[in-house]
Design a protein around this motif. Sequence first.
Motif, PDB file in Angstrom:
ATOM      1  N   GLY A 208       0.796  -1.220   0.000  1.00 26.28           N
ATOM      2  CA  GLY A 208       0.000   0.000   0.000  1.00 26.28           C
ATOM      3  C   GLY A 208       0.825   1.264   0.000  1.00 26.28           C
ATOM      4  O   GLY A 208       0.333   2.348   0.335  1.00 26.28           O
ATOM      5  N   VAL A 209       2.093   1.146  -0.375  1.00 23.41           N
ATOM      6  CA  VAL A 209       2.982   2.299  -0.391  1.00 23.41           C
ATOM      7  C   VAL A 209       2.794   3.084  -1.683  1.00 23.41           C
ATOM      8  O   VAL A 209       2.346   2.544  -2.697  1.00 23.41           O
ATOM      9  N   THR A 210       3.101   4.358  -1.651  1.00 22.45           N
ATOM     10  CA  THR A 210       3.103   5.206  -2.833  1.00 22.45           C
ATOM     11  C   THR A 210       4.540   5.346  -3.298  1.00 22.45           C
ATOM     12  O   THR A 210       5.431   5.579  -2.477  1.00 22.45           O
ATOM     13  N   ALA A 211       4.804   5.194  -4.590  1.00 28.20           N
ATOM     14  CA  ALA A 211       6.172   5.217  -5.094  1.00 28.20           C
ATOM     15  C   ALA A 211       6.360   6.290  -6.155  1.00 28.20           C
ATOM     16  O   ALA A 211       5.539   6.419  -7.072  1.00 28.20           O
ATOM     17  N   LEU A 212       7.447   7.056  -6.009  1.00 32.15           N
ATOM     18  CA  LEU A 212       7.870   8.031  -7.008  1.00 32.15           C
ATOM     19  C   LEU A 212       9.244   7.584  -7.487  1.00 32.15           C
ATOM     20  O   LEU A 212      10.209   7.601  -6.724  1.00 32.15           O
ATOM     21  N   VAL A 213       9.323   7.143  -8.741  1.00 31.74           N
ATOM     22  CA  VAL A 213      10.517   6.478  -9.256  1.00 31.74           C
ATOM     23  C   VAL A 213      11.064   7.216 -10.469  1.00 31.74           C
ATOM     24  O   VAL A 213      10.370   7.361 -11.483  1.00 31.74           O
ATOM     25  N   SER A 214      12.314   7.696 -10.383  1.00 29.00           N
ATOM     26  CA  SER A 214      12.935   8.289 -11.565  1.00 29.00           C
ATOM     27  C   SER A 214      13.553   7.180 -12.402  1.00 29.00           C
ATOM     28  O   SER A 214      14.147   6.239 -11.867  1.00 29.00           O
ATOM     29  N   THR A 215      13.387   7.272 -13.716  1.00 29.79           N
ATOM     30  CA  THR A 215      13.845   6.183 -14.581  1.00 29.79           C
ATOM     31  C   THR A 215      13.988   6.653 -16.020  1.00 29.79           C
ATOM     32  O   THR A 215      13.378   7.643 -16.434  1.00 29.79           O
ATOM     33  N   HIS A 216      14.826   5.924 -16.750  1.00 32.41           N
ATOM     34  CA  HIS A 216      14.904   6.088 -18.201  1.00 32.41           C
ATOM     35  C   HIS A 216      14.298   4.875 -18.907  1.00 32.41           C
ATOM     36  O   HIS A 216      14.226   4.832 -20.131  1.00 32.41           O
ATOM     37  N   ASP A 217      13.893   3.892 -18.119  1.00 30.21           N
ATOM     38  CA  ASP A 217      13.508   2.591 -18.663  1.00 30.21           C
ATOM     39  C   ASP A 217      12.048   2.590 -19.116  1.00 30.21           C
ATOM     40  O   ASP A 217      11.142   2.841 -18.315  1.00 30.21           O
ATOM     41  N   PRO A 218      11.808   2.280 -20.392  1.00 33.51           N
ATOM     42  CA  PRO A 218      10.424   2.254 -20.890  1.00 33.51           C
ATOM     43  C   PRO A 218       9.570   1.189 -20.218  1.00 33.51           C
ATOM     44  O   PRO A 218       8.342   1.336 -20.146  1.00 33.51           O
ATOM     45  N   VAL A 219      10.198   0.119 -19.730  1.00 26.59           N
ATOM     46  CA  VAL A 219       9.427  -0.922 -19.046  1.00 26.59           C
ATOM     47  C   VAL A 219       8.870  -0.385 -17.730  1.00 26.59           C
ATOM     48  O   VAL A 219       7.713  -0.628 -17.369  1.00 26.59           O
ATOM     49  N   MET A 220       9.697   0.361 -17.002  1.00 25.60           N
ATOM     50  CA  MET A 220       9.228   0.966 -15.759  1.00 25.60           C
ATOM     51  C   MET A 220       8.088   1.937 -16.032  1.00 25.60           C
ATOM     52  O   MET A 220       7.105   1.997 -15.292  1.00 25.60           O
ATOM     53  N   MET A 221       8.212   2.683 -17.119  1.00 26.15           N
ATOM     54  CA  MET A 221       7.134   3.614 -17.482  1.00 26.15           C
ATOM     55  C   MET A 221       5.838   2.851 -17.742  1.00 26.15           C
ATOM     56  O   MET A 221       4.752   3.289 -17.360  1.00 26.15           O
ATOM     57  N   ALA A 222       5.964   1.687 -18.391  1.00 26.37           N
ATOM     58  CA  ALA A 222       4.780   0.883 -18.701  1.00 26.37           C
ATOM     59  C   ALA A 222       4.141   0.310 -17.433  1.00 26.37           C
ATOM     60  O   ALA A 222       2.921   0.132 -17.373  1.00 26.37           O
ATOM     61  N   LEU A 223       4.968   0.032 -16.426  1.00 23.11           N
ATOM     62  CA  LEU A 223       4.457  -0.534 -15.180  1.00 23.11           C
ATOM     63  C   LEU A 223       3.835   0.522 -14.276  1.00 23.11           C
ATOM     64  O   LEU A 223       3.055   0.201 -13.381  1.00 23.11           O
ATOM     65  N   ALA A 224       4.195   1.779 -14.499  1.00 26.19           N
ATOM     66  CA  ALA A 224       3.721   2.858 -13.634  1.00 26.19           C
ATOM     67  C   ALA A 224       2.254   3.185 -13.894  1.00 26.19           C
ATOM     68  O   ALA A 224       1.730   2.976 -14.992  1.00 26.19           O
ATOM     69  N   ASP A 225       1.599   3.711 -12.872  1.00 25.85           N
ATOM     70  CA  ASP A 225       0.219   4.174 -13.029  1.00 25.85           C
ATOM     71  C   ASP A 225       0.177   5.502 -13.778  1.00 25.85           C
ATOM     72  O   ASP A 225      -0.838   5.840 -14.388  1.00 25.85           O
ATOM     73  N   ARG A 226       1.281   6.216 -13.734  1.00 24.29           N
ATOM     74  CA  ARG A 226       1.338   7.540 -14.340  1.00 24.29           C
ATOM     75  C   ARG A 226       2.791   7.894 -14.629  1.00 24.29           C
ATOM     76  O   ARG A 226       3.695   7.461 -13.920  1.00 24.29           O
ATOM     77  N   VAL A 227       3.004   8.670 -15.677  1.00 26.77           N
ATOM     78  CA  VAL A 227       4.343   9.141 -16.030  1.00 26.77           C
ATOM     79  C   VAL A 227       4.358  10.668 -15.957  1.00 26.77           C
ATOM     80  O   VAL A 227       3.500  11.333 -16.535  1.00 26.77           O
ATOM     81  N   ILE A 228       5.313  11.217 -15.219  1.00 26.14           N
ATOM     82  CA  ILE A 228       5.540  12.658 -15.158  1.00 26.14           C
ATOM     83  C   ILE A 228       6.864  12.933 -15.853  1.00 26.14           C
ATOM     84  O   ILE A 228       7.904  12.373 -15.493  1.00 26.14           O
ATOM     85  N   ARG A 229       6.826  13.777 -16.856  1.00 27.66           N
ATOM     86  CA  ARG A 229       8.032  14.125 -17.613  1.00 27.66           C
ATOM     87  C   ARG A 229       8.563  15.478 -17.140  1.00 27.66           C
ATOM     88  O   ARG A 229       7.787  16.426 -16.980  1.00 27.66           O
ATOM     89  N   ILE A 230       9.863  15.549 -16.945  1.00 25.95           N
ATOM     90  CA  ILE A 230      10.491  16.786 -16.517  1.00 25.95           C
ATOM     91  C   ILE A 230      11.567  17.172 -17.513  1.00 25.95           C
ATOM     92  O   ILE A 230      12.341  16.334 -17.984  1.00 25.95           O
ATOM     93  N   SER A 231      11.587  18.447 -17.871  1.00 29.15           N
ATOM     94  CA  SER A 231      12.564  18.970 -18.827  1.00 29.15           C
ATOM     95  C   SER A 231      12.909  20.401 -18.426  1.00 29.15           C
ATOM     96  O   SER A 231      12.013  21.218 -18.216  1.00 29.15           O
ATOM     97  N   ASP A 232      14.196  20.659 -18.274  1.00 25.29           N
ATOM     98  CA  ASP A 232      14.666  21.997 -17.926  1.00 25.29           C
ATOM     99  C   ASP A 232      13.967  22.520 -16.672  1.00 25.29           C
ATOM    100  O   ASP A 232      13.598  23.694 -16.589  1.00 25.29           O
ATOM    101  N   GLY A 233      13.756  21.630 -15.696  1.00 22.24           N
ATOM    102  CA  GLY A 233      13.183  22.032 -14.434  1.00 22.24           C
ATOM    103  C   GLY A 233      11.684  22.222 -14.412  1.00 22.24           C
ATOM    104  O   GLY A 233      11.118  22.671 -13.411  1.00 22.24           O
TER     105      GLY A 233
END
Length: 237
Positions: A208-233
């Motif tokens: 029941g934990v909430t996870a915020l995971v930074s990644t470059h891996d497309p598989v992790m993105m596919a497993l996530a409930d949501r993707v947040i993209r960050i660019s130039d802050g």
Amino acid sequence: MSDGDDKEPTGPAGAPLLRVRDVHRRFGSGTATVHALRGVSFDVAAGTMVALVGRSGSGKTTLLNVVGGLDRPDAGSLHVDGTDVTALDEDGLSRLRRGRVAYVFQTFGLIPVLSAAENVGAPLRLARLPSAERERRVELLLELVGLADHARQRPAELSGGQQQRVAIARALAASPRLLIADEPTGQLDAETGLSVMALLRGVVESEGVTALVSTHDPVMMALADRVIRISDGRVDG
């Protein structure tokens, strides 16, 4: 002022577990100023896994450090489980990191002279949890990450993937509300990385934990409930 060590939910029912509003972080001064975060705002719902995606230098690690209380923003606000992180003093931030927020790094960060079980139990020992209760929690977590048979082995006797699993179990020891993982598969081969990512997905569902995971891996993105993209802050998503 909340001191960050109460483990009971403090936010109103249905509120996001993580709320970030107009957060700025700068490094340096004058012409050498680097704007690492530029007005970042987003919410993360409780019990979800969010992938934070962006190129190196985009502000991912700075954002994770600010969210987890390892760094302070220059402006803006952050609430974790109803606690205003920006209002906490240093003692409050330490309690927050010992209780509600936990970290998993790509470098594992295990204590070499301790066994897997001792590494997992270290946060519980610091919290002065009774020995019998601590041992039960450690056994449960090692079972959760598939390492029940490796409890007595030290980090040097484990593979990279096994070490990261121990690190995940240690991060979960104190039953945090928010798990922050900074490129947790960055030092692992593709197959091992996939198993660790699947484990993180399973942990979100089982603990029941909430996870915020930074990644470059497309598989992790596919497993996530949501993707947040960050660019130039700045974030999009």
